[in-house]
Design a protein around this motif. Structure first.
Motif, PDB file in Angstrom:
ATOM      1  N   ASP A 185     123.823 -18.440  17.573  1.00 23.26           N
ATOM      2  CA  ASP A 185     122.405 -18.054  17.592  1.00 23.26           C
ATOM      3  C   ASP A 185     121.700 -18.521  16.316  1.00 23.26           C
ATOM      4  OD1 ASP A 185     122.804 -16.854  20.044  1.00 23.26           O
ATOM      5  OD2 ASP A 185     122.870 -14.808  19.251  1.00 23.26           O
ATOM      6  N   LEU A 186     122.383 -18.427  15.189  1.00 28.53           N
ATOM      7  CA  LEU A 186     121.792 -18.838  13.916  1.00 28.53           C
ATOM      8  C   LEU A 186     121.353 -20.297  13.968  1.00 28.53           C
ATOM      9  CD1 LEU A 186     121.171 -18.372  10.887  1.00 28.53           C
ATOM     10  CD2 LEU A 186     123.562 -18.986  10.422  1.00 28.53           C
ATOM     11  N   LYS A 187     122.180 -21.148  14.535  1.00 29.17           N
ATOM     12  CA  LYS A 187     121.887 -22.587  14.569  1.00 29.17           C
ATOM     13  C   LYS A 187     120.627 -22.918  15.374  1.00 29.17           C
ATOM     14  CE  LYS A 187     125.956 -23.787  16.058  1.00 29.17           C
ATOM     15  NZ  LYS A 187     127.129 -24.577  16.497  1.00 29.17           N
ATOM     16  N   THR A 188     120.157 -22.006  16.203  1.00 27.72           N
ATOM     17  CA  THR A 188     118.975 -22.271  17.031  1.00 27.72           C
ATOM     18  C   THR A 188     117.670 -21.840  16.370  1.00 27.72           C
ATOM     19  OG1 THR A 188     118.962 -20.133  18.184  1.00 27.72           O
ATOM     20  CG2 THR A 188     120.394 -21.872  19.092  1.00 27.72           C
ATOM     21  N   LEU A 189     117.748 -21.177  15.220  1.00 28.91           N
ATOM     22  CA  LEU A 189     116.559 -20.615  14.584  1.00 28.91           C
ATOM     23  C   LEU A 189     115.834 -21.624  13.702  1.00 28.91           C
ATOM     24  CD1 LEU A 189     117.958 -17.151  13.419  1.00 28.91           C
ATOM     25  CD2 LEU A 189     116.620 -17.649  15.478  1.00 28.91           C
ATOM     26  N   ASP A 190     114.547 -21.358  13.475  1.00 27.84           N
ATOM     27  CA  ASP A 190     113.771 -22.066  12.465  1.00 27.84           C
ATOM     28  C   ASP A 190     113.587 -21.088  11.308  1.00 27.84           C
ATOM     29  OD1 ASP A 190     111.983 -23.308  10.804  1.00 27.84           O
ATOM     30  OD2 ASP A 190     110.439 -23.617  12.338  1.00 27.84           O
ATOM     31  N   LEU A 191     114.282 -21.329  10.223  1.00 32.42           N
ATOM     32  CA  LEU A 191     114.182 -20.449   9.057  1.00 32.42           C
ATOM     33  C   LEU A 191     113.518 -21.169   7.879  1.00 32.42           C
ATOM     34  CD1 LEU A 191     117.651 -18.626   9.228  1.00 32.42           C
ATOM     35  CD2 LEU A 191     115.419 -17.801  10.009  1.00 32.42           C
ATOM     36  N   SER A 192     112.621 -22.084   8.202  1.00 29.38           N
ATOM     37  CA  SER A 192     111.868 -22.770   7.146  1.00 29.38           C
ATOM     38  C   SER A 192     111.180 -21.727   6.278  1.00 29.38           C
ATOM     39  CB  SER A 192     110.813 -23.688   7.760  1.00 29.38           C
ATOM     40  OG  SER A 192     111.425 -24.628   8.615  1.00 29.38           O
ATOM     41  N   ALA A 221     116.216 -23.752   6.456  1.00 26.93           N
ATOM     42  CA  ALA A 221     116.185 -22.858   5.293  1.00 26.93           C
ATOM     43  C   ALA A 221     116.600 -23.640   4.050  1.00 26.93           C
ATOM     44  CB  ALA A 221     117.116 -21.670   5.518  1.00 26.93           C
ATOM     45  N   THR A 222     116.223 -23.134   2.889  1.00 28.62           N
ATOM     46  CA  THR A 222     116.526 -23.762   1.612  1.00 28.62           C
ATOM     47  C   THR A 222     117.754 -23.115   0.995  1.00 28.62           C
ATOM     48  OG1 THR A 222     114.176 -24.200   1.229  1.00 28.62           O
ATOM     49  CG2 THR A 222     115.625 -24.219  -0.710  1.00 28.62           C
ATOM     50  N   LYS A 223     118.727 -23.951   0.619  1.00 27.07           N
ATOM     51  CA  LYS A 223     119.929 -23.414  -0.025  1.00 27.07           C
ATOM     52  C   LYS A 223     119.562 -22.926  -1.414  1.00 27.07           C
ATOM     53  CE  LYS A 223     124.760 -24.425  -0.923  1.00 27.07           C
ATOM     54  NZ  LYS A 223     125.886 -25.241  -0.476  1.00 27.07           N
ATOM     55  N   GLY A 224     119.890 -21.664  -1.684  1.00 23.79           N
ATOM     56  CA  GLY A 224     119.483 -21.067  -2.943  1.00 23.79           C
ATOM     57  C   GLY A 224     120.570 -20.962  -3.979  1.00 23.79           C
ATOM     58  N   ALA A 225     121.824 -21.143  -3.565  1.00 21.87           N
ATOM     59  CA  ALA A 225     122.938 -20.996  -4.504  1.00 21.87           C
ATOM     60  C   ALA A 225     124.155 -21.723  -3.965  1.00 21.87           C
ATOM     61  CB  ALA A 225     123.268 -19.511  -4.701  1.00 21.87           C
ATOM     62  N   ALA A 226     125.008 -22.138  -4.866  1.00 23.82           N
ATOM     63  CA  ALA A 226     126.276 -22.755  -4.464  1.00 23.82           C
ATOM     64  C   ALA A 226     127.127 -21.726  -3.731  1.00 23.82           C
ATOM     65  CB  ALA A 226     127.015 -23.259  -5.698  1.00 23.82           C
ATOM     66  N   PHE A 281     123.093 -22.838   8.409  1.00 23.60           N
ATOM     67  CA  PHE A 281     121.834 -22.504   7.744  1.00 23.60           C
ATOM     68  C   PHE A 281     121.027 -23.763   7.450  1.00 23.60           C
ATOM     69  CE2 PHE A 281     123.270 -18.165   6.307  1.00 23.60           C
ATOM     70  CZ  PHE A 281     122.145 -17.474   6.739  1.00 23.60           C
ATOM     71  N   ALA A 282     121.682 -24.799   6.975  1.00 21.47           N
ATOM     72  CA  ALA A 282     120.981 -26.051   6.656  1.00 21.47           C
ATOM     73  C   ALA A 282     120.257 -26.586   7.885  1.00 21.47           C
ATOM     74  CB  ALA A 282     121.961 -27.082   6.104  1.00 21.47           C
ATOM     75  N   ALA A 283     120.858 -26.418   9.057  1.00 19.58           N
ATOM     76  CA  ALA A 283     120.252 -26.892  10.307  1.00 19.58           C
ATOM     77  C   ALA A 283     119.008 -26.093  10.690  1.00 19.58           C
ATOM     78  CB  ALA A 283     121.272 -26.829  11.442  1.00 19.58           C
ATOM     79  N   THR A 284     118.828 -24.920  10.106  1.00 21.59           N
ATOM     80  CA  THR A 284     117.671 -24.075  10.444  1.00 21.59           C
ATOM     81  C   THR A 284     116.429 -24.444   9.637  1.00 21.59           C
ATOM     82  OG1 THR A 284     118.054 -22.363   8.755  1.00 21.59           O
ATOM     83  CG2 THR A 284     119.215 -22.112  10.881  1.00 21.59           C
TER      84      THR A 284
END
Length: 152
Positions: free
Chosen positions: A77-84, A117-122, A112-115
């Motif tokens: 389900d996560l992979k289908t979201l737009d988390l821009s 969203a911005t990676k905030g931490a390693a 998450f990258a596919a959504t």
């Protein structure tokens, strides 16, 4: 108030502990934090958070690391979201005995990258239960998430 959503999968309790450390640290930065075990969570809940975190283990099945069974639907389900516009971070516990140490952390990072969203931490990968050095790494993880979220 800024918000954070933490979803964790834990077989041994290690990732529940990790999620608790992240929750406490983000609360110290003034975030309103909601933490949920993955089987009780909906991926869509991340749409209502400024910071999105997954803490997961990797299940080793016949020598190959796979997502925890209870996290598969959430992951799909996560992979289908737009988390821009959202900031995310991935962490988790594993056992260095296995060649596939913490591969589910990386799987969630890619999802998450596919959504958008911005990676905030390693990614933070912890061998078994978190110890003092791991707690410091999780504190830095949270600081990086906060700083990235404030810069957007």
């Amino acid at each position: 108030m800024a918000t954070a959503k933490i979803v964790y999968a834990s077989m041994t309790g290690n990732n529940e502990e990790i999620a608790g450390i992240v929750e406490e640290e983000l609360e110290n930065y003034g975030y309103e934090v909601e933490t949920t075990e993955v089987s009780q969570a909906m991926a869509e809940d991340f749409q209502d958070a400024d910071i999105c975190v997954v803490a997961t283990y990797t299940y080793s099945d016949v020598g190959e690391g796979v997502l925890p069974d209870e996290a598969v639907d959430f992951f799909d389900d996560l992979k289908t979201l737009d988390l821009s516009g959202k900031v995310y971070g991935c962490c988790g516990s594993g056992d260095r005995f296995y060649d596939d140490f913490c591969t589910s952390v990386d799987d969630f990072d890619q999802a998450f990258a596919a959504t958008g969203a911005t990676k905030g931490a390693a990614n933070v990968k912890i061998d078994l239960a978190p110890e003092a050095d791991d707690i410091k790494a999780l504190e830095k993880f949270c600081l990086d998430l906060k700083n990235k979220a404030q810069s957007l």
